[in-house]
Design a protein around this motif. Structure first.
Motif, PDB file in Angstrom:
ATOM      1  N   PRO A 242       0.805  -1.236   0.000  1.00 52.97           N
ATOM      2  CA  PRO A 242       0.000   0.000   0.000  1.00 52.97           C
ATOM      3  C   PRO A 242       0.830   1.275   0.000  1.00 52.97           C
ATOM      4  O   PRO A 242       0.319   2.334  -0.307  1.00 52.97           O
ATOM      5  N   GLU A 243       2.115   1.170   0.341  1.00 54.36           N
ATOM      6  CA  GLU A 243       2.940   2.379   0.390  1.00 54.36           C
ATOM      7  C   GLU A 243       3.328   2.886  -0.997  1.00 54.36           C
ATOM      8  O   GLU A 243       3.887   3.972  -1.144  1.00 54.36           O
ATOM      9  N   GLY A 244       3.009   2.113  -2.055  1.00 54.42           N
ATOM     10  CA  GLY A 244       3.402   2.498  -3.405  1.00 54.42           C
ATOM     11  C   GLY A 244       2.810   3.823  -3.851  1.00 54.42           C
ATOM     12  O   GLY A 244       3.457   4.584  -4.579  1.00 54.42           O
ATOM     13  N   ASP A 245       1.576   4.125  -3.431  1.00 51.11           N
ATOM     14  CA  ASP A 245       0.950   5.400  -3.816  1.00 51.11           C
ATOM     15  C   ASP A 245       1.779   6.582  -3.330  1.00 51.11           C
ATOM     16  O   ASP A 245       2.005   7.556  -4.067  1.00 51.11           O
ATOM     17  N   THR A 246       2.241   6.493  -2.083  1.00 47.06           N
ATOM     18  CA  THR A 246       3.065   7.571  -1.525  1.00 47.06           C
ATOM     19  C   THR A 246       4.363   7.724  -2.305  1.00 47.06           C
ATOM     20  O   THR A 246       4.799   8.848  -2.609  1.00 47.06           O
ATOM     21  N   LEU A 247       5.004   6.613  -2.645  1.00 49.65           N
ATOM     22  CA  LEU A 247       6.279   6.671  -3.362  1.00 49.65           C
ATOM     23  C   LEU A 247       6.094   7.270  -4.756  1.00 49.65           C
ATOM     24  O   LEU A 247       6.924   8.073  -5.212  1.00 49.65           O
ATOM     25  N   ILE A 248       5.009   6.895  -5.439  1.00 49.98           N
ATOM     26  CA  ILE A 248       4.786   7.409  -6.795  1.00 49.98           C
ATOM     27  C   ILE A 248       4.593   8.921  -6.763  1.00 49.98           C
ATOM     28  O   ILE A 248       5.156   9.659  -7.576  1.00 49.98           O
ATOM     29  N   ARG A 249       3.786   9.402  -5.844  1.00 46.30           N
ATOM     30  CA  ARG A 249       3.534  10.852  -5.777  1.00 46.30           C
ATOM     31  C   ARG A 249       4.811  11.604  -5.411  1.00 46.30           C
ATOM     32  O   ARG A 249       5.061  12.699  -5.938  1.00 46.30           O
ATOM     33  N   ARG A 250       5.618  11.043  -4.530  1.00 45.28           N
ATOM     34  CA  ARG A 250       6.877  11.704  -4.184  1.00 45.28           C
ATOM     35  C   ARG A 250       7.813  11.721  -5.389  1.00 45.28           C
ATOM     36  O   ARG A 250       8.464  12.739  -5.682  1.00 45.28           O
ATOM     37  N   ALA A 251       7.888  10.618  -6.128  1.00 45.64           N
ATOM     38  CA  ALA A 251       8.743  10.564  -7.319  1.00 45.64           C
ATOM     39  C   ALA A 251       8.250  11.540  -8.384  1.00 45.64           C
ATOM     40  O   ALA A 251       9.050  12.177  -9.076  1.00 45.64           O
ATOM     41  N   ALA A 252       6.927  11.675  -8.524  1.00 45.65           N
ATOM     42  CA  ALA A 252       6.380  12.614  -9.509  1.00 45.65           C
ATOM     43  C   ALA A 252       6.750  14.046  -9.148  1.00 45.65           C
ATOM     44  O   ALA A 252       7.061  14.867 -10.020  1.00 45.65           O
ATOM     45  N   ARG A 253       6.738  14.379  -7.854  1.00 40.22           N
ATOM     46  CA  ARG A 253       7.136  15.734  -7.442  1.00 40.22           C
ATOM     47  C   ARG A 253       8.616  15.967  -7.735  1.00 40.22           C
ATOM     48  O   ARG A 253       9.011  17.062  -8.141  1.00 40.22           O
ATOM     49  N   ILE A 254       9.431  14.939  -7.548  1.00 37.21           N
ATOM     50  CA  ILE A 254      10.861  15.070  -7.873  1.00 37.21           C
ATOM     51  C   ILE A 254      11.039  15.283  -9.366  1.00 37.21           C
ATOM     52  O   ILE A 254      11.837  16.128  -9.804  1.00 37.21           O
ATOM     53  N   ALA A 255      10.279  14.532 -10.180  1.00 36.15           N
ATOM     54  CA  ALA A 255      10.404  14.662 -11.634  1.00 36.15           C
ATOM     55  C   ALA A 255       9.912  16.018 -12.116  1.00 36.15           C
ATOM     56  O   ALA A 255      10.436  16.566 -13.095  1.00 36.15           O
ATOM     57  N   ASP A 256       8.913  16.583 -11.455  1.00 37.72           N
ATOM     58  CA  ASP A 256       8.355  17.862 -11.895  1.00 37.72           C
ATOM     59  C   ASP A 256       9.315  19.027 -11.674  1.00 37.72           C
ATOM     60  O   ASP A 256       9.111  20.110 -12.226  1.00 37.72           O
ATOM     61  N   ARG A 257      10.335  18.821 -10.865  1.00 41.24           N
ATOM     62  CA  ARG A 257      11.262  19.922 -10.604  1.00 41.24           C
ATOM     63  C   ARG A 257      12.076  20.293 -11.835  1.00 41.24           C
ATOM     64  O   ARG A 257      12.574  21.410 -11.942  1.00 41.24           O
ATOM     65  N   THR A 258      12.241  19.358 -12.758  1.00 46.74           N
ATOM     66  CA  THR A 258      13.006  19.606 -13.981  1.00 46.74           C
ATOM     67  C   THR A 258      12.148  19.266 -15.173  1.00 46.74           C
ATOM     68  O   THR A 258      11.637  18.148 -15.266  1.00 46.74           O
ATOM     69  N   LYS A 259      11.975  20.214 -16.082  1.00 49.14           N
ATOM     70  CA  LYS A 259      11.130  19.998 -17.256  1.00 49.14           C
ATOM     71  C   LYS A 259      11.737  18.928 -18.151  1.00 49.14           C
ATOM     72  O   LYS A 259      12.946  18.879 -18.371  1.00 49.14           O
ATOM     73  N   GLY A 260      10.877  18.055 -18.652  1.00 51.57           N
ATOM     74  CA  GLY A 260      11.335  17.006 -19.552  1.00 51.57           C
ATOM     75  C   GLY A 260      11.842  15.763 -18.859  1.00 51.57           C
ATOM     76  O   GLY A 260      12.378  14.870 -19.510  1.00 51.57           O
ATOM     77  N   THR A 261      11.678  15.649 -17.537  1.00 52.62           N
ATOM     78  CA  THR A 261      12.146  14.488 -16.804  1.00 52.62           C
ATOM     79  C   THR A 261      11.207  13.302 -17.019  1.00 52.62           C
ATOM     80  O   THR A 261       9.983  13.462 -16.986  1.00 52.62           O
ATOM     81  N   ASP A 262      11.787  12.128 -17.233  1.00 49.89           N
ATOM     82  CA  ASP A 262      10.996  10.918 -17.410  1.00 49.89           C
ATOM     83  C   ASP A 262      10.751  10.270 -16.052  1.00 49.89           C
ATOM     84  O   ASP A 262      11.649  10.201 -15.207  1.00 49.89           O
ATOM     85  N   LEU A 263       9.526   9.763 -15.855  1.00 54.59           N
ATOM     86  CA  LEU A 263       9.155   9.046 -14.638  1.00 54.59           C
ATOM     87  C   LEU A 263       8.876   7.599 -15.003  1.00 54.59           C
ATOM     88  O   LEU A 263       8.050   7.313 -15.870  1.00 54.59           O
ATOM     89  N   LEU A 264       9.578   6.668 -14.341  1.00 52.22           N
ATOM     90  CA  LEU A 264       9.410   5.243 -14.611  1.00 52.22           C
ATOM     91  C   LEU A 264       9.168   4.517 -13.293  1.00 52.22           C
ATOM     92  O   LEU A 264       9.891   4.750 -12.313  1.00 52.22           O
ATOM     93  N   ALA A 265       8.158   3.668 -13.246  1.00 55.28           N
ATOM     94  CA  ALA A 265       7.882   2.828 -12.085  1.00 55.28           C
ATOM     95  C   ALA A 265       8.241   1.390 -12.435  1.00 55.28           C
ATOM     96  O   ALA A 265       7.949   0.923 -13.537  1.00 55.28           O
ATOM     97  N   VAL A 266       8.886   0.688 -11.500  1.00 55.89           N
ATOM     98  CA  VAL A 266       9.324  -0.676 -11.774  1.00 55.89           C
ATOM     99  C   VAL A 266       8.976  -1.560 -10.575  1.00 55.89           C
ATOM    100  O   VAL A 266       9.119  -1.154  -9.426  1.00 55.89           O
ATOM    101  N   HIS A 267       8.476  -2.746 -10.891  1.00 56.02           N
ATOM    102  CA  HIS A 267       8.212  -3.763  -9.875  1.00 56.02           C
ATOM    103  C   HIS A 267       9.048  -4.987 -10.203  1.00 56.02           C
ATOM    104  O   HIS A 267       9.036  -5.483 -11.336  1.00 56.02           O
ATOM    105  N   VAL A 268       9.800  -5.483  -9.211  1.00 56.31           N
ATOM    106  CA  VAL A 268      10.658  -6.647  -9.405  1.00 56.31           C
ATOM    107  C   VAL A 268       9.905  -7.887  -8.945  1.00 56.31           C
ATOM    108  O   VAL A 268       9.518  -8.004  -7.778  1.00 56.31           O
ATOM    109  N   THR A 269       9.680  -8.800  -9.876  1.00 54.53           N
ATOM    110  CA  THR A 269       9.046 -10.077  -9.572  1.00 54.53           C
ATOM    111  C   THR A 269      10.125 -11.122  -9.356  1.00 54.53           C
ATOM    112  O   THR A 269      11.079 -11.207 -10.144  1.00 54.53           O
TER     113      THR A 269
END
Length: 869
Positions: A242-269
């Motif tokens: 359930p903590e994934g939602d928090t991590l995604i939003r935090r990563a999106a805020r980090i990516a928004d600081r620089t224009k053109g930044t790519d955001l990628l989410a990865v899950h290791v199976t």
């Protein structure tokens, strides 16, 4: 000789200067002493391009006869015999005349490259196979000559020849691309600003991918494992918790600081297929990251930190976002965890450890109990087997004491412990090992019938028995549990794979109706998979609080969708229920009680059902908002008209009449005529304004009578121009008829032509042209006036706008707004384009009449336009 190198000039559109750039490069190389020849260059009659051929040796072309005509093609053999250092060969995607050795020119170039000759060639982005269909959808023109992307990607050098759409259209208007007889048709069809902008973006994006490939290949060839920060890329690691939602939003805020930044989410199976990730959480988090403009990825790995870092380095990531460890402090003493390990091995990648609500919570007792494995029935059976089997084994061995040694007796007890482990798992086996050691000690270890051991060797044997028994039991238990988990994981993956396929295809499973929505298809698939009587999706009333009593109250829930039998009216009405979206939705199953082990798959179905419901409602909301927004804009326009422009002509007429009635002034006959003319002109303006307002109100109410019928452009355009001076009409023969209301279309064109005449400078006539394009007809009113800045072009269609004409009081600024409304009522559009060389072009687009179609119903149709190239 080695293979030659290939250099390609990639053009965003025809006419940007690819051939010119190629010949200029050839001239520079010739001046440096390089042996350069022209294998095949097509100048298309462009003088400046043809002048660059002066001084360059040209290999004669090969002549071929086809269908009683003579054609010239590249002579591959002649170029190879000449053996230059560099050969110039234009039009890489060209299709050779039938009878040639190769079907395509790029195949000719491959032979020349194999002969060790360097080649410089050209190609336009619309000829690449991967974007060919996209270009056809954008321009309406099919591209019949294509080249495989791989051929272009293999080039040693690719240089983009680019030009802004406005600059290219000016170049065409000046006659630097096509002859004067083709310019207007080209500008109105293939070479529109929108088409050129889209082609330019396609070229830039395609080349950016090529540059990324070159960078990745260079890094791989030189074994560069560090991150090169050519572009910011943020990778967020998801565990499926359930903590994934928090991590995604935090990563999106980090990516928004620089224009053109790519955001990628990865899950290791995990490589063994066993995972504790929740499908519902991953489904929701995938939708979340994609809604934030990112992409979702899934990789397989046995070592999670290494797999994460390998993925991050593979995509050249600059930052990695991880969640703080969920394990308790004691567990962290024995293992550093994913976050700490990844941070230590990250190198140049910045690692962000984000705290969340699950941090340091440790494992739940339920999760630990689940990890212990076997069901209670099997555990009880294991304890019973130990309690009954060990005494029987002791009785048997006691009667065969003289025939077996202590070592054999220990081995038999060891076999019994393993058997108990196979039946009941770890804890019955541990009980059997301890109980067996006591029985061995009491009955078979000297001194007998005591718990005392006088021989060190016997004590050692007994301890080894206990340790081995417990170790083997643990291994057997873990192996059995992993096997069961693997089988269940395989079943779950098959079910989820079928669900994903249904969602992608939009199919309803067997037994479902053909017109089933995606939501109904998901529910039907769930009912069919588990053999349920009914599956119902409920939504909690927003006014009802989420309490335990709510689960039993049918009045607190609304049935959204159901399949099967009678729908459940509350979560408690079924045998199984799954709550999603913060308990706002409930998936209720009726028919049989499903085991808790199936809950992860049920949560995945529930999450997909919630996503399908959300998409359906967004589509419905968009459809509802569209007419409301249009009505609101129209209402505002009408209010502005009444409050503003009605007063101006009314005030002028009133002032003129009051002046005539004034007894204090003795007006001359000439003055009286002028005042009467002023009043008449003002009242005429008022009449036109009222008529326009009434028409706009009819448009808003949908009561404007529109009768569309086939019309010929060569008939309607002269009628709309009327007696206007300085208007030239150029309507080519053979155009299809258009579908429109004659009176409304004549009114629209008369308004546009009148505006164009008003703003055109003296001596510059207004040009009205017509052309067909992709099943629609375009009428273009072209002037050479001052034009309109791009930022203000949308404003001219708003009511009461007279941009750049503040001193003109002959209009009220409602004409263009009404013209657009009338055109849209006829299923058409009005757009503004810049006239190459200065001025404004108003483009009226209407559907073409379908030959032989149902004219009474007004069904639009037409044909595709011809390519301009």
């Amino acid at each position: 000789m080695g293979r030659g190198s290939l250099r390609i000039y990639l053009g965003a559109a025809p006419g940007v200067g690819k051939t010119y750039a190629m010949l200029a490069e050839a001239g520079r190389r010739r001046e440096r002493g390089t042996d350069v020849v022209v294998g095949f260059v097509e100048t298309h009659g462009r003088e400046r391009t043809a002048r660059l051929l002066d001084g360059l040796e040209t290999v004669p072309r090969r002549e071929l006869a086809y269908r009683d005509a003579s054609f010239t093609e590249l002579d591959v053999d002649a170029v190879i015999r000449r053996g230059p250092a560099v050969a110039l060969i234009d039009e890489l995607a060209h299709t050779n005349v039938p009878g040639s050795r190769n079907a395509k020119r790029w195949q000719d170039i491959e032979e020349i490259l194999d002969a060790g000759i360097d080649v410089i060639s050209t190609v336009n982005v619309q000829h690449l196979d991967s974007v060919n269909d996209v270009v056809e959808r954008i321009t309406g023109v099919p591209q019949r000559e294509t080249v495989p992307d791989e051929v272009v990607r293999r080039a040693d050098q690719i240089e983009l020849i680019d030009m802004t759409p406005q600059a290219l259209r000016r170049r065409m208007a000046h006659g630097n691309v096509y002859g004067p007889d083709k310019v207007d048709a080209a500008l109105g069809n293939y070479f529109r600003v929108g088409n050129l902008t889209a082609l330019r973006e396609l070229a830039l994006l395609w080349l950016a991918d090529k540059v990324d490939d070159q960078l990745d290949r260079y890094r791989a060839d030189h074994d560069i494992r560090g991150t090169w920060e050519a572009r910011e890329r943020v990778v967020v690691a998801l565990t499926g918790g359930p903590e994934g939602d928090t991590l995604i939003r935090r990563a999106a805020r980090i990516a928004d600081r620089t224009k053109g930044t790519d955001l990628l989410a990865v899950h290791v199976t995990r490589a063994d297929g066993l995972t504790g990730a929740g499908p519902a959480h991953l489904t929701r988090q995938r939708a979340l990251v994609e809604s934030l403009g990112g992409s979702y990825h899934q990789v397989v790995g046995t070592n999670v930190p290494e797999a994460l870092l390998d993925f991050a380095r593979g995509v050249n990531a600059t930052q990695l976002v991880l969640g703080a460890s969920r394990r308790g402090r004691i567990a962290q003493l024995f293992s550093r965890g994913v976050g700490v390990t990844a941070t230590a091995q990250s190198g140049s990648i910045d690692v962000h450890l984000v705290t969340h609500e699950e941090t340091s919570q440790g494992r739940r007792w339920k999760a630990l109990r689940t990890a212990w494995g076997v069901p209670a029935k099997r555990r009880n059976a294991g304890f019973a087997a130990a309690a009954a089997g060990l005494p029987l084994l002791t009785f048997f061995l006691d009667h065969t004491r003289d025939q077996l040694s202590l070592t054999s007796e220990i081995l038999l007890f060891q076999a019994a412990v393993i058997g108990v482990a196979m039946i009941g798992g770890l804890f019955p086996a541990i009980f059997a090992a301890i109980a067996g050691s006591l029985l061995l000690n009491y009955y078979f270890t000297p001194p007998l019938y005591t718990f005392t051991i006088n021989q060190p060797e016997a004590f050692l044997q007994l301890m080894v028995y206990v340790v081995v028994g417990m170790t083997v039991s643990t291994i057997v238990d873990v192996t059995a549990r992993k096997s069961r988990e693997a089988a269940r994981a395989q079943t779950e993956s098959q079910i989820l794979s079928i669900l994903a396929g249904d969602i992608l295809r939009g199919d309803a499973p067997a037994g479902g109706r053909r017109d089933s929505t995606a939501l109904a298809g998901i529910l039907e698939r769930l009912r069919e998979t588990y053999g349920l009587a009914s599956v119902t999706l409920l939504e909690r009333d927003p006014d009802e609080p989420a309490t335990p009593d709510t689960l039993r109250d049918p009045d607190a829930w609304i049935v959204v969708a159901t399949v099967g039998g009678e729908p459940c009216t509350s979560p408690d009405a079924g045998e199984t229920d799954i709550l999603v979206d913060d308990d706002a939705l409930a998936l209720v199953l009726r028919g049989r009680t499903l085991p808790a082990a199936d809950r992860r798959v049920l949560e995945a179905f529930a999450a997909q059902a919630a996503v399908a419901l959300r998409h359906r409602r967004l589509a419905e909301a968009a459809e509802q908002v569209r007419p409301l927004a249009a009505a609101d804009r129209m209402r505002t326009a009408l209010l502005n008209a009444v409050s503003h422009d009605l007063r101006t002509p009314l005030a002028s007429a009133k002032a003129a009449v009051d002046s005539l009635r004034s007894p204090d002034v003795d007006w001359s006959a000439e003055d009286q005529d002028e005042l009467v003319a002023t009043a008449a002109e003002s009242l005429e303006r008022l009449d036109r304004l009222v008529a326009n307002l009434l028409d706009m109100s009819r448009l808003q109410a949908g009561s404007l009578g529109v009768t569309r019928r086939p019309l010929a452009a060569e008939d309607i355009v002269p009628r709309a121009a009327g007696d206007a001076t300085g208007v030239r009409i150029r309507v080519p023969d053979g155009l299809p008829e258009l579908l429109a209301d004659p009176a409304l279309l004549e009114r629209v064109l008369a308004n546009l032509i009148g505006n164009a005449v008003r703003y055109s400078p003296p001596g510059e006539p207004v040009l009205v042209t017509a052309s067909a394009h992709a099943g629609r007809l375009e009428l273009r009113v072209i002037d050479r006036g001052p034009g309109i800045p791009p930022a203000d072009r949308d404003r001219v269609f708003e009511p009461f706008q007279r941009l750049g004409d503040r001193d003109n009081h002959t209009g009220v600024g409602l004409g263009l707004a009404l013209s657009r409304g009338l055109t849209e009522a006829m299923d058409g559009t009005i757009d503004i384009e810049e006239t190459p060389g200065g001025g404004l072009t108003m483009v009226v687009t209407l559907p073409a009449a379908e030959p032989g179609g149902d004219l009474a119903a007004g069904v639009p149709g037409g044909r595709e336009g011809d390519e301009e190239s």
